[in-house]
Design a protein around this motif. Sequence first.
Motif, PDB file in Angstrom:
ATOM      1  N   PRO A  41       0.806  -1.229   0.000  1.00  0.00           N
ATOM      2  CA  PRO A  41       0.000   0.000   0.000  1.00  0.00           C
ATOM      3  C   PRO A  41       0.838   1.277   0.000  1.00  0.00           C
ATOM      4  O   PRO A  41       2.060   1.253   0.197  1.00  0.00           O
ATOM      5  N   GLU A  42       0.140   2.391  -0.185  1.00  0.00           N
ATOM      6  CA  GLU A  42       0.755   3.704   0.004  1.00  0.00           C
ATOM      7  C   GLU A  42       1.220   3.824   1.456  1.00  0.00           C
ATOM      8  O   GLU A  42       0.531   3.436   2.377  1.00  0.00           O
ATOM      9  N   MET A  43       2.430   4.385   1.653  1.00  0.00           N
ATOM     10  CA  MET A  43       3.013   4.583   2.980  1.00  0.00           C
ATOM     11  C   MET A  43       2.918   3.302   3.826  1.00  0.00           C
ATOM     12  O   MET A  43       2.407   3.306   4.937  1.00  0.00           O
ATOM     13  N   PHE A  44       3.452   2.219   3.263  1.00  0.00           N
ATOM     14  CA  PHE A  44       3.325   0.934   3.944  1.00  0.00           C
ATOM     15  C   PHE A  44       4.249   0.807   5.153  1.00  0.00           C
ATOM     16  O   PHE A  44       4.052  -0.064   5.999  1.00  0.00           O
ATOM     17  N   ASN A  45       5.270   1.641   5.248  1.00  0.00           N
ATOM     18  CA  ASN A  45       6.184   1.541   6.397  1.00  0.00           C
ATOM     19  C   ASN A  45       5.908   2.619   7.430  1.00  0.00           C
ATOM     20  O   ASN A  45       6.639   2.749   8.401  1.00  0.00           O
ATOM     21  N   CYS A  46       4.829   3.377   7.260  1.00  0.00           N
ATOM     22  CA  CYS A  46       4.672   4.626   8.004  1.00  0.00           C
ATOM     23  C   CYS A  46       3.188   4.978   8.155  1.00  0.00           C
ATOM     24  O   CYS A  46       2.453   4.926   7.166  1.00  0.00           O
ATOM     25  N   PRO A  47       2.728   5.360   9.339  1.00  0.00           N
ATOM     26  CA  PRO A  47       1.353   5.863   9.452  1.00  0.00           C
ATOM     27  C   PRO A  47       1.148   7.066   8.541  1.00  0.00           C
ATOM     28  O   PRO A  47       2.058   7.872   8.349  1.00  0.00           O
ATOM     29  N   TYR A  48      -0.039   7.176   7.995  1.00  0.00           N
ATOM     30  CA  TYR A  48      -0.347   8.288   7.087  1.00  0.00           C
ATOM     31  C   TYR A  48      -0.616   9.538   7.920  1.00  0.00           C
ATOM     32  O   TYR A  48      -1.738   9.794   8.375  1.00  0.00           O
ATOM     33  N   ASP A  49       0.463  10.313   8.117  1.00  0.00           N
ATOM     34  CA  ASP A  49       0.418  11.454   9.026  1.00  0.00           C
ATOM     35  C   ASP A  49       1.610  12.351   8.700  1.00  0.00           C
ATOM     36  O   ASP A  49       2.732  11.863   8.571  1.00  0.00           O
ATOM     37  N   PHE A 187      -7.168   6.064   0.603  1.00  0.00           N
ATOM     38  CA  PHE A 187      -8.386   6.847   0.728  1.00  0.00           C
ATOM     39  C   PHE A 187      -8.913   6.721   2.159  1.00  0.00           C
ATOM     40  O   PHE A 187      -8.586   5.772   2.876  1.00  0.00           O
ATOM     41  N   ASN A 188      -9.732   7.665   2.571  1.00  0.00           N
ATOM     42  CA  ASN A 188     -10.217   7.688   3.953  1.00  0.00           C
ATOM     43  C   ASN A 188     -11.698   7.322   4.016  1.00  0.00           C
ATOM     44  O   ASN A 188     -12.311   6.963   3.002  1.00  0.00           O
ATOM     45  N   LEU A 189     -12.280   7.436   5.195  1.00  0.00           N
ATOM     46  CA  LEU A 189     -13.662   6.992   5.375  1.00  0.00           C
ATOM     47  C   LEU A 189     -14.690   7.978   4.831  1.00  0.00           C
ATOM     48  O   LEU A 189     -15.892   7.692   4.852  1.00  0.00           O
ATOM     49  N   THR A 190     -14.220   9.120   4.348  1.00  0.00           N
ATOM     50  CA  THR A 190     -15.101  10.049   3.634  1.00  0.00           C
ATOM     51  C   THR A 190     -15.000   9.828   2.129  1.00  0.00           C
ATOM     52  O   THR A 190     -16.000   9.594   1.445  1.00  0.00           O
ATOM     53  N   THR A 191     -13.783   9.883   1.598  1.00  0.00           N
ATOM     54  CA  THR A 191     -13.591   9.770   0.148  1.00  0.00           C
ATOM     55  C   THR A 191     -13.681   8.326  -0.347  1.00  0.00           C
ATOM     56  O   THR A 191     -14.043   8.079  -1.495  1.00  0.00           O
ATOM     57  N   THR A 211      -6.949  -1.765 -13.798  1.00  0.00           N
ATOM     58  CA  THR A 211      -6.558  -0.816 -12.757  1.00  0.00           C
ATOM     59  C   THR A 211      -6.525  -1.538 -11.414  1.00  0.00           C
ATOM     60  O   THR A 211      -7.387  -2.376 -11.128  1.00  0.00           O
ATOM     61  N   ILE A 212      -5.522  -1.188 -10.621  1.00  0.00           N
ATOM     62  CA  ILE A 212      -5.317  -1.856  -9.330  1.00  0.00           C
ATOM     63  C   ILE A 212      -5.057  -0.803  -8.264  1.00  0.00           C
ATOM     64  O   ILE A 212      -4.227   0.084  -8.447  1.00  0.00           O
ATOM     65  N   GLY A 213      -5.772  -0.918  -7.158  1.00  0.00           N
ATOM     66  CA  GLY A 213      -5.532  -0.051  -6.009  1.00  0.00           C
ATOM     67  C   GLY A 213      -5.264  -0.878  -4.773  1.00  0.00           C
ATOM     68  O   GLY A 213      -6.010  -1.822  -4.495  1.00  0.00           O
ATOM     69  N   VAL A 214      -4.202  -0.556  -4.055  1.00  0.00           N
ATOM     70  CA  VAL A 214      -3.862  -1.297  -2.838  1.00  0.00           C
ATOM     71  C   VAL A 214      -3.737  -0.308  -1.683  1.00  0.00           C
ATOM     72  O   VAL A 214      -2.960   0.639  -1.748  1.00  0.00           O
ATOM     73  N   SER A 215      -4.509  -0.552  -0.653  1.00  0.00           N
ATOM     74  CA  SER A 215      -4.610   0.352   0.485  1.00  0.00           C
ATOM     75  C   SER A 215      -4.200  -0.358   1.770  1.00  0.00           C
ATOM     76  O   SER A 215      -4.310  -1.584   1.870  1.00  0.00           O
ATOM     77  N   PRO A 216      -3.754   0.393   2.772  1.00  0.00           N
ATOM     78  CA  PRO A 216      -3.664  -0.203   4.108  1.00  0.00           C
ATOM     79  C   PRO A 216      -5.076  -0.529   4.586  1.00  0.00           C
ATOM     80  O   PRO A 216      -6.054   0.086   4.145  1.00  0.00           O
ATOM     81  N   CYS A 217      -5.195  -1.464   5.486  1.00  0.00           N
ATOM     82  CA  CYS A 217      -6.501  -1.743   6.069  1.00  0.00           C
ATOM     83  C   CYS A 217      -6.864  -0.637   7.063  1.00  0.00           C
ATOM     84  O   CYS A 217      -6.045   0.236   7.395  1.00  0.00           O
ATOM     85  N   TYR A 224      -5.280   8.961  11.022  1.00  0.00           N
ATOM     86  CA  TYR A 224      -5.928   8.963   9.714  1.00  0.00           C
ATOM     87  C   TYR A 224      -6.496   7.565   9.479  1.00  0.00           C
ATOM     88  O   TYR A 224      -5.771   6.577   9.536  1.00  0.00           O
ATOM     89  N   HIS A 225      -7.785   7.492   9.233  1.00  0.00           N
ATOM     90  CA  HIS A 225      -8.445   6.200   9.094  1.00  0.00           C
ATOM     91  C   HIS A 225      -8.598   5.828   7.624  1.00  0.00           C
ATOM     92  O   HIS A 225      -9.351   6.465   6.882  1.00  0.00           O
ATOM     93  N   THR A 226      -7.856   4.813   7.205  1.00  0.00           N
ATOM     94  CA  THR A 226      -7.867   4.398   5.806  1.00  0.00           C
ATOM     95  C   THR A 226      -9.045   3.464   5.512  1.00  0.00           C
ATOM     96  O   THR A 226      -9.514   2.717   6.375  1.00  0.00           O
ATOM     97  N   TYR A 227      -9.474   3.499   4.264  1.00  0.00           N
ATOM     98  CA  TYR A 227     -10.686   2.805   3.832  1.00  0.00           C
ATOM     99  C   TYR A 227     -10.477   1.317   3.544  1.00  0.00           C
ATOM    100  O   TYR A 227     -11.410   0.524   3.625  1.00  0.00           O
ATOM    101  N   GLY A 228      -9.247   0.923   3.206  1.00  0.00           N
ATOM    102  CA  GLY A 228      -9.046  -0.469   2.794  1.00  0.00           C
ATOM    103  C   GLY A 228      -9.658  -0.686   1.415  1.00  0.00           C
ATOM    104  O   GLY A 228      -9.499   0.107   0.503  1.00  0.00           O
ATOM    105  N   HIS A 229     -10.362  -1.829   1.257  1.00  0.00           N
ATOM    106  CA  HIS A 229     -11.081  -2.160   0.026  1.00  0.00           C
ATOM    107  C   HIS A 229     -10.180  -2.175  -1.218  1.00  0.00           C
ATOM    108  O   HIS A 229     -10.565  -1.690  -2.294  1.00  0.00           O
ATOM    109  N   SER A 230      -8.977  -2.729  -1.083  1.00  0.00           N
ATOM    110  CA  SER A 230      -8.079  -2.885  -2.233  1.00  0.00           C
ATOM    111  C   SER A 230      -8.850  -3.515  -3.387  1.00  0.00           C
ATOM    112  O   SER A 230      -9.725  -4.367  -3.177  1.00  0.00           O
ATOM    113  N   ILE A 231      -8.502  -3.126  -4.617  1.00  0.00           N
ATOM    114  CA  ILE A 231      -9.413  -3.395  -5.734  1.00  0.00           C
ATOM    115  C   ILE A 231      -8.664  -3.697  -7.028  1.00  0.00           C
ATOM    116  O   ILE A 231      -7.561  -3.205  -7.245  1.00  0.00           O
TER     117      ILE A 231
END
Length: 283
Positions: A41-49, A187-191, A211-217, A224-231
């Motif tokens: 995922p994006e920022m896989f080694n680091c909290p999104y902050d 992405f977050n729980l709003t977007t 197209t592929i999207g990979v998110s932290p859970c 920052y609360h990530t949405y997950g739902h890798s696709i």
Amino acid sequence: MKLKIALCQMNVIDNKEKNITKAISMIKNAKKEGADIAILPEMFNCPYDNEKFKEYAEFVEDSYTLKSIADISKNNNIYVLAGSIPEKKIINETNEEKIYNTSFLFNDNGKILGYHRKMHLFDIDVKDKIYFKESDTLDHGDKVTVIDTESKIGKIGIGICYDIRFLELSRIMALEGAKILIYPGAFNLTTGPAHWELLFKSRALDNQVFTIGVSPCLNEFNNYHTYGHSIVCNPWGEVIKQGSYEEELLIVDIDLDEIYNTREEIPILKNRREDIYKLEKVI
């Protein structure tokens, strides 16, 4: 041409070593499942902050994170897209230190084939819901990234998260020959519920690519609360795999021949009217 892709929807915490250990574990499991490429995922080694971006940032030359991914890629003979990390760089002309949100693609020998620095920084203010400005900490990249793997995977176009909202970027990557567009994202729980699936379906349909999207859970302990739902979406614009909020390893089989078949049936790229795609002043 068939590929097996692993989406590593990992739980990212405030501990670099543990995050890397988790990434390595998921890559190993991806290889056991027969994956040709594992995507982090994006920022896989680091909290999104923003503050954590500063704290966790690494120079490429002595990056503990990238060395670890190179080793696991080589030892397990698997391609890895290392989602993204905060990359620190000194600008020679000014001796200024900058931090980028950067993704690195490793081949199955542990060699970096290329990298993408996030072009469009996530600066948003949704009233009463979410405010975040990456530009408070990060600098933007300025190059479109299409990497030829010189393997059966072919050309891959890479964007990061917010980059997917800019359809010009996806079209350029498709015209450069990318058959798979990968966007590690957070992405977050709003977007996320509003736009995540819609954007991946749209970019796949626009360009008749995968197209592929990979998110932290989702980790409710992070700020920052990530949405997950890798696709994964196919060239017809259909979702062929999507995760949940939870940590999980998603294994997806795709067939690149679907791209050619779809483009024969509905020849969007061939039927473009470049001769009239311009604005003219009416006097």
